[in-house]
Scaffold this motif. Structure first.
Motif, PDB file in Angstrom:
ATOM      1  N   LEU A 258     -14.307   6.244   1.188  1.00 46.77           N
ATOM      2  CA  LEU A 258     -13.749   7.025  -0.012  1.00 46.77           C
ATOM      3  C   LEU A 258     -13.268   8.115   0.516  1.00 46.77           C
ATOM      4  N   PRO A 259     -11.990   8.708   0.162  1.00 49.15           N
ATOM      5  CA  PRO A 259     -11.207   8.191  -0.937  1.00 49.15           C
ATOM      6  C   PRO A 259     -10.202   7.314  -0.157  1.00 49.15           C
ATOM      7  N   GLY A 260      -9.938   7.609   1.024  1.00 52.81           N
ATOM      8  CA  GLY A 260      -8.993   6.587   1.822  1.00 52.81           C
ATOM      9  C   GLY A 260      -9.861   5.304   2.343  1.00 52.81           C
ATOM     10  N   HIS A 261      -8.865   4.539   3.137  1.00 49.81           N
ATOM     11  CA  HIS A 261      -9.449   3.012   3.528  1.00 49.81           C
ATOM     12  C   HIS A 261      -9.931   2.500   2.372  1.00 49.81           C
ATOM     13  N   THR A 262      -9.140   2.454   1.092  1.00 50.26           N
ATOM     14  CA  THR A 262      -9.495   1.546   0.083  1.00 50.26           C
ATOM     15  C   THR A 262      -8.381   0.682  -0.434  1.00 50.26           C
ATOM     16  N   ASN A 263      -7.479   0.150   0.443  1.00 48.94           N
ATOM     17  CA  ASN A 263      -6.452  -0.786   0.084  1.00 48.94           C
ATOM     18  C   ASN A 263      -6.724  -1.981  -0.736  1.00 48.94           C
ATOM     19  N   SER A 264      -8.003  -2.669  -0.220  1.00 50.66           N
ATOM     20  CA  SER A 264      -8.691  -3.806  -0.600  1.00 50.66           C
ATOM     21  C   SER A 264      -9.116  -3.448  -2.180  1.00 50.66           C
ATOM     22  N   ALA A 265      -9.639  -2.337  -2.296  1.00 50.93           N
ATOM     23  CA  ALA A 265     -10.156  -2.079  -3.792  1.00 50.93           C
ATOM     24  C   ALA A 265      -8.812  -2.063  -4.932  1.00 50.93           C
ATOM     25  N   LEU A 266      -7.802  -1.507  -4.196  1.00 50.68           N
ATOM     26  CA  LEU A 266      -6.502  -1.076  -5.023  1.00 50.68           C
ATOM     27  C   LEU A 266      -5.932  -2.472  -5.457  1.00 50.68           C
ATOM     28  N   VAL A 267      -5.693  -3.438  -4.413  1.00 48.57           N
ATOM     29  CA  VAL A 267      -5.384  -4.752  -4.587  1.00 48.57           C
ATOM     30  C   VAL A 267      -6.395  -5.300  -5.812  1.00 48.57           C
ATOM     31  N   ALA A 268      -7.398  -5.067  -5.901  1.00 44.84           N
ATOM     32  CA  ALA A 268      -8.304  -5.711  -6.871  1.00 44.84           C
ATOM     33  C   ALA A 268      -8.229  -5.080  -8.087  1.00 44.84           C
ATOM     34  N   TYR A 269      -8.202  -3.662  -8.156  1.00 46.68           N
ATOM     35  CA  TYR A 269      -7.851  -2.944  -9.427  1.00 46.68           C
ATOM     36  C   TYR A 269      -6.989  -1.810  -9.231  1.00 46.68           C
ATOM     37  N   PRO A 270      -5.685  -2.096  -9.678  1.00 50.32           N
ATOM     38  CA  PRO A 270      -4.609  -1.403  -9.586  1.00 50.32           C
ATOM     39  C   PRO A 270      -4.782   0.004 -10.358  1.00 50.32           C
ATOM     40  N   GLU A 271      -5.660  -0.127 -11.386  1.00 47.54           N
ATOM     41  CA  GLU A 271      -5.789   1.189 -12.081  1.00 47.54           C
ATOM     42  C   GLU A 271      -6.396   2.252 -11.419  1.00 47.54           C
ATOM     43  N   LEU A 272      -6.928   2.194 -10.269  1.00 48.75           N
ATOM     44  CA  LEU A 272      -7.689   2.810  -9.332  1.00 48.75           C
ATOM     45  C   LEU A 272      -6.546   3.587  -8.530  1.00 48.75           C
ATOM     46  N   ALA A 273      -5.391   2.977  -8.587  1.00 43.82           N
ATOM     47  CA  ALA A 273      -4.295   3.418  -7.453  1.00 43.82           C
ATOM     48  C   ALA A 273      -3.646   4.536  -8.064  1.00 43.82           C
ATOM     49  N   PRO A 274      -3.143   5.644  -7.376  1.00 43.71           N
ATOM     50  CA  PRO A 274      -2.337   6.582  -7.689  1.00 43.71           C
ATOM     51  C   PRO A 274      -1.283   6.627  -8.707  1.00 43.71           C
ATOM     52  N   ASP A 275      -0.285   5.305  -8.339  1.00 44.85           N
ATOM     53  CA  ASP A 275       0.720   4.826  -9.170  1.00 44.85           C
ATOM     54  C   ASP A 275       0.437   3.651 -10.057  1.00 44.85           C
ATOM     55  N   LYS A 276      -0.818   3.381  -9.970  1.00 46.97           N
ATOM     56  CA  LYS A 276      -1.359   2.355 -11.017  1.00 46.97           C
ATOM     57  C   LYS A 276      -0.622   0.869 -10.763  1.00 46.97           C
ATOM     58  N   ILE A 277       0.000   0.918  -9.572  1.00 46.60           N
ATOM     59  CA  ILE A 277       0.490  -0.353  -9.048  1.00 46.60           C
ATOM     60  C   ILE A 277      -0.063  -1.082  -7.990  1.00 46.60           C
ATOM     61  N   ALA A 278      -0.259  -2.501  -8.178  1.00 40.84           N
ATOM     62  CA  ALA A 278      -1.541  -2.841  -7.083  1.00 40.84           C
ATOM     63  C   ALA A 278      -0.487  -3.035  -5.819  1.00 40.84           C
ATOM     64  N   PRO A 279      -0.981  -2.730  -4.634  1.00 38.54           N
ATOM     65  CA  PRO A 279      -0.348  -2.613  -3.481  1.00 38.54           C
ATOM     66  C   PRO A 279      -0.419  -4.237  -2.834  1.00 38.54           C
ATOM     67  N   PRO A 280       0.350  -4.586  -2.063  1.00 36.15           N
ATOM     68  CA  PRO A 280       0.164  -5.935  -1.300  1.00 36.15           C
ATOM     69  C   PRO A 280      -1.115  -5.717  -0.589  1.00 36.15           C
ATOM     70  N   PRO A 281      -1.933  -6.952  -0.229  1.00 29.82           N
ATOM     71  CA  PRO A 281      -2.994  -6.987   0.551  1.00 29.82           C
ATOM     72  C   PRO A 281      -2.525  -6.663   2.180  1.00 29.82           C
ATOM     73  N   TYR A 282      -3.687  -5.994   2.613  1.00 35.28           N
ATOM     74  CA  TYR A 282      -3.248  -5.282   3.926  1.00 35.28           C
ATOM     75  C   TYR A 282      -4.019  -6.053   5.024  1.00 35.28           C
ATOM     76  N   THR A 283      -3.344  -6.495   6.164  1.00 39.02           N
ATOM     77  CA  THR A 283      -4.131  -7.160   7.193  1.00 39.02           C
ATOM     78  C   THR A 283      -3.575  -6.649   8.337  1.00 39.02           C
ATOM     79  N   GLY A 284      -3.127  -5.601   8.568  1.00 37.20           N
ATOM     80  CA  GLY A 284      -2.485  -4.860   9.722  1.00 37.20           C
ATOM     81  C   GLY A 284      -3.692  -3.995  10.245  1.00 37.20           C
ATOM     82  N   THR A 285      -3.275  -2.929  11.221  1.00 37.75           N
ATOM     83  CA  THR A 285      -4.268  -2.238  11.917  1.00 37.75           C
ATOM     84  C   THR A 285      -4.000  -0.567  11.548  1.00 37.75           C
TER      85      THR A 285
END
Ligand code: TNX
Length: 513
Positions: A258-285
């Motif tokens: 926390l608070p970074g490294h959280t894309n997978s949580a934001l995909v599941a719960y966009p309400e946690l994202a700063p803009d409240k929009i679900a980001p795409p799932p991330y599979t890069g590095t």
């Protein structure tokens, strides 16, 4: 006649029992070793393992029997005893009056058998790990072999330099099955490491079930680096890992980053994202782009729920909250977030651990920073230590197991440089970081990030033989530190790993037999 004599000599040599391992051939190097070749002993087929009538001591005895039975084929029954006499077998003796500390042990090998003495079952467990290394490499065979199970006579008195000795496995970038994690735990136990840090969450996947936020795994666990299927641990899986580790005197340190490294949580719960929009799932590095909204109260409900459930599953004292590379959460917003997260951890009765980026945040009793810098100067971390923080040292350029050994290592990174075995071994945790006294150093940890690691064989290739180097820095007194000696002792482990079917890197600087 000469020929016949030569043939006779060869036959005699073949029949002669091989010289036992030397008592000094142990990794990590013990505190004190007194060899006595007049006391060499051979484990007989009818040997009995006896232990003090205490459940934890008997569990160590049972563990020892399980280690020795496959290769020897001996029955090795376990019994409890009131007499500390090995009587041509192995005795594990709990002796609380002994001044060996929480993890120390004494090992005596005589013509009468083996005695391990310790004030705790943990000490007995470490005595057993030493004993195991003193037997011939064939002891690692999963099937019975005919062998002269010789042990070198003498005594070892041993205790660790640092109380925290660990390794980290990133199960977020690539997911690893429970069986793989158990295998890693076995490698840790062999080298007297006592903490397994599990990096359970990251941008690429959420790996631990949380009942109150089910989509974290329902949605957030289905991805990993490179587009594979991901996966997660159920609570039962996690408990299985914790208890397998506990049986080997290893404490699991769960990390929710926390608070970074959280894309997978934001995909599941966009309400946690700063803009409240679900980001795409991330599979890069890439790193540093995602974060949970520090300005939304719902974020702190989320943290309290997640950490609460993880704490309830975790018997150990530690809860790791990450804190690294939250590049988009800056200054007071970041420190304010960390201070709240630290208080949530304390409220759960756990001790907070975080990457050293937590340093500028306010102090909280007992907090531990995990330092992963690459040069020995860090005034911000040194200042946090002056305010009371303790440190786990994971210098990126010595202890990062995801760094390549050499340019041609097939997997791994090189952003912190190449780390051959000597580089992994050549530093001193007690003096590594400027303006930090040795007393503030809790210990060492070797992290394995898994962006490029996809199988157990990959894990083992990067772990071995560098994990034993880090283990020796955490366990052995500085006075034993010696590259030439370490290199020779380590070489003897190649045949053991080979026997056990373990992958390892045949580092060219080690004189493998
Ligand atoms: C930095 S080290 C990270 C990880 C990466 C690693 C790759 C640290 C606390 N953060 O997110 O996996 O580099 O070596």
């Amino acid at each position: 006649a000469t020929l016949a004599r030569a043939a006779e000599r060869t036959a005699a040599e073949l029949l002669a029992p091989p010289a036992p391992h030397r008592l000094t051939d142990v990794v990590p190097a013990p505190q004190q070793v007194q060899p006595d070749p007049t006391e060499d002993w051979v484990l007989p087929a009818e040997a009995v393992i006896v232990a003090t009538a205490d459940p934890a001591a008997l569990a160590v005895a049972a563990h020892l029997a399980e280690l020795l039975r496959p290769a020897t084929g001996y029955p090795l029954p376990v019994a409890d005893t009131t007499t500390p006499d090995p009587a041509d077998g192995i005795a594990l003796v709990l002796d609380e009056t002994d001044d060996l500390g929480a993890e120390g042990y004494r090992l005596d090998i005589t013509t009468n058998g083996v005695r391990v003495t310790a004030g705790t079952a943990t000490g007995l467990f470490y005595g057993v790990q030493t004993l195991r290394q003193l037997l011939p490499p064939a002891i690692e065979s999963p099937v019975p072999v005919s062998e002269h199970w010789a042990l070198p006579g003498g005594s070892i008195t041993d205790a660790p330099r640092f109380p925290y000795r660990g390794a980290m496995l990133d199960v977020a970038r690539h997911f690893f099955a429970v069986e793989d994690v158990l295998r890693v735990i076995e490698h840790l136990a062999r080298y007297k490491l006592n903490h397994l840090h599990l990096h359970l969450t990251d941008d690429q996947g959420w790996r631990i079930a949380v009942d109150s936020w089910p989509k974290l795994t329902g949605v957030g666990a289905t991805t990993e680096v490179g587009g594979g299927p991901g996966g997660h641990y159920t609570k039962a899986d996690y408990r299985r890992i914790v208890s397998y580790a506990a049986a080997r005197h290893i404490t699991v340190v769960p990390e929710i980053d926390l608070p970074g490294h959280t894309n997978s949580a934001l995909v599941a719960y966009p309400e946690l994202a700063p803009d409240k929009i679900a980001p795409p799932p991330y599979t890069g590095t890439e790193v540093g782009f995602s974060y949970v909204d520090p300005a939304d109260e719902r974020t702190y409900d989320f943290i309290a729920d997640v950490l609460g459930e993880v704490a309830a599953l975790t018997p150990g004292p530690w809860l790791h909250i990450g804190g690294d590379e939250a590049f988009k959460v800056k200054g007071e917003v970041y420190t304010g977030f960390v201070e709240r997260a630290q208080r949530i951890v304390a409220g759960l009765g756990k001790t907070v651990v975080g990457w050293h980026q937590l340093a500028p945040a306010g102090h909280l009793d007992g907090r531990v920073l995990q330092w992963w810098g690459t040069n020995g100067e860090d005034p911000t971390t040194a200042d946090a230590v002056r305010r009371g923080a303790r440190l786990i040292l994971s210098p990126g350029n010595h202890a990062y197991l995801d760094m390549k050994y050499a340019p041609d290592t097939p997997i791994g990174h090189d952003w912190a440089g190449l780390i051959d075995v000597r580089k992994a071994y050549d530093w001193d945790p007690g003096t590594h970081l400027a303006d930090v006294p040795a007393e503030a150093v809790l210990g060492v940890e070797a992290p394995l990030w898994t962006e490029s690691v996809t199988s157990l064989a990959d894990i083992e290739l990067l772990l071995l033989p560098r994990l034993p180097a880090i283990a020796e820095l955490g366990w052995s007194p500085r006075a034993t530190h010696d590259w030439a000696g370490f290199r020779d002792r380590l070489a003897a482990h190649g045949p053991r790993w080979a026997r056990a079917g373990t992958t390892f890197h045949r580092a060219p600087e080690i004189p493998w037999p």
